[in-house]
Scaffold this motif. Sequence first.
Motif, PDB file in Angstrom:
ATOM      1  N   LYS A 278     -95.182 -30.977  92.247  1.00  0.00           N
ATOM      2  CA  LYS A 278     -96.401 -31.181  91.460  1.00  0.00           C
ATOM      3  C   LYS A 278     -96.108 -32.036  90.225  1.00  0.00           C
ATOM      4  CE  LYS A 278     -99.562 -29.271  88.310  1.00  0.00           C
ATOM      5  NZ  LYS A 278     -99.338 -30.163  87.193  1.00  0.00           N
TER       6      LYS A 278
ATOM      7  N   SER B 192     -97.467 -35.854  89.339  1.00  0.00           N
ATOM      8  CA  SER B 192     -98.105 -36.199  88.060  1.00  0.00           C
ATOM      9  C   SER B 192     -97.455 -37.433  87.442  1.00  0.00           C
ATOM     10  CB  SER B 192     -98.004 -35.038  87.078  1.00  0.00           C
ATOM     11  OG  SER B 192     -98.710 -33.928  87.550  1.00  0.00           O
ATOM     12  N   TYR B 193     -96.128 -37.516  87.517  1.00  0.00           N
ATOM     13  CA  TYR B 193     -95.434 -38.680  86.975  1.00  0.00           C
ATOM     14  C   TYR B 193     -95.802 -39.943  87.747  1.00  0.00           C
ATOM     15  CZ  TYR B 193     -92.417 -35.226  84.664  1.00  0.00           C
ATOM     16  OH  TYR B 193     -91.940 -34.193  83.902  1.00  0.00           O
TER      17      TYR B 193
ATOM     18  N   SER C 193     -99.494 -41.682  87.117  1.00  0.00           N
ATOM     19  CA  SER C 193     -99.693 -42.586  85.986  1.00  0.00           C
ATOM     20  C   SER C 193     -99.164 -43.991  86.262  1.00  0.00           C
ATOM     21  CB  SER C 193     -99.037 -42.025  84.725  1.00  0.00           C
ATOM     22  OG  SER C 193     -97.641 -41.937  84.907  1.00  0.00           O
TER      23      SER C 193
ATOM     24  N   ARG D 281    -104.691 -37.931  90.712  1.00  0.00           N
ATOM     25  CA  ARG D 281    -104.763 -36.784  89.796  1.00  0.00           C
ATOM     26  C   ARG D 281    -105.549 -35.631  90.415  1.00  0.00           C
ATOM     27  NH1 ARG D 281    -105.261 -41.028  85.564  1.00  0.00           N
ATOM     28  NH2 ARG D 281    -103.231 -41.062  84.552  1.00  0.00           N
TER      29      ARG D 281
ATOM     30  N   THR E 290    -103.374 -33.917  92.923  1.00  0.00           N
ATOM     31  CA  THR E 290    -102.376 -33.115  92.213  1.00  0.00           C
ATOM     32  C   THR E 290    -102.992 -31.809  91.718  1.00  0.00           C
ATOM     33  OG1 THR E 290    -101.231 -35.144  91.552  1.00  0.00           O
ATOM     34  CG2 THR E 290    -100.693 -33.138  90.329  1.00  0.00           C
ATOM     35  N   ARG E 291    -104.231 -31.878  91.205  1.00  0.00           N
ATOM     36  CA  ARG E 291    -104.925 -30.653  90.776  1.00  0.00           C
ATOM     37  C   ARG E 291    -105.186 -29.733  91.976  1.00  0.00           C
ATOM     38  NH1 ARG E 291    -107.441 -34.142  87.090  1.00  0.00           N
ATOM     39  NH2 ARG E 291    -109.124 -34.633  88.530  1.00  0.00           N
TER      40      ARG E 291
END
Length: 154
Positions: A83, A87-88, A91, A102, A105-106
Motif C-alpha cells: 500500500k 502511494s509512492y 505521485s 489513489r 490505493t484507498r
Amino acid sequence: MARQRSILSLILVILATFLISCGGPTVATAPPTYTTAQLEKIQEYVPDILSVRDRSDELQKLIRRNDWIDVGNFIHGPMTSVKLNMSYIASNLLPKDQSQARQITRDLFNHLVKIDQAAADRNSQQALSNNKAAFADIDNFLQLLPQSNNPQES
C-alpha cells in the motif's frame, strides 16, 4: 443617423478583425510523457509489489487454516508495504492516472482493514472475499503503470 451607423459598423469590423487576428492557430501540444526520473522511481517500487502479489496464495492458505495471527502479520507487514509503495508510485504517474491510482490505493486499504477485522472476528468468508478484492486492486493498479515498467505475468 446614417453616418453614425456607418461609423459603428466600421468600429465593429475593426474590432472583429482585431479579435480574429489575435486568435491565431492553436499549437498542438504533445501528450504528457514520463520523465526518466519518474520511470526510475516507479521501477524502484514495482518489484516489491509484484513479489507480494505473487504471494496471494499464501494469504489465502493462512485464512483457510484460520491462522489469524499470521493473517494479521501478513496484512500489517507485506500488504501494508505494498500500500505504501502504491502511494509512492501514484505521485509519479501521469496526472490523468493519479486520481485513479489513489482511489485504487484507498480501495486496497479498505480491503485490508476488512480482512483485519474479519481476522479479529474469525470470519473466514469475509476475509477470503476481501483477500480476493485486495489482490484485484493490486492488479488494477499495476495496469495503470507504464507498459515498459509493468512486467506482469500473463
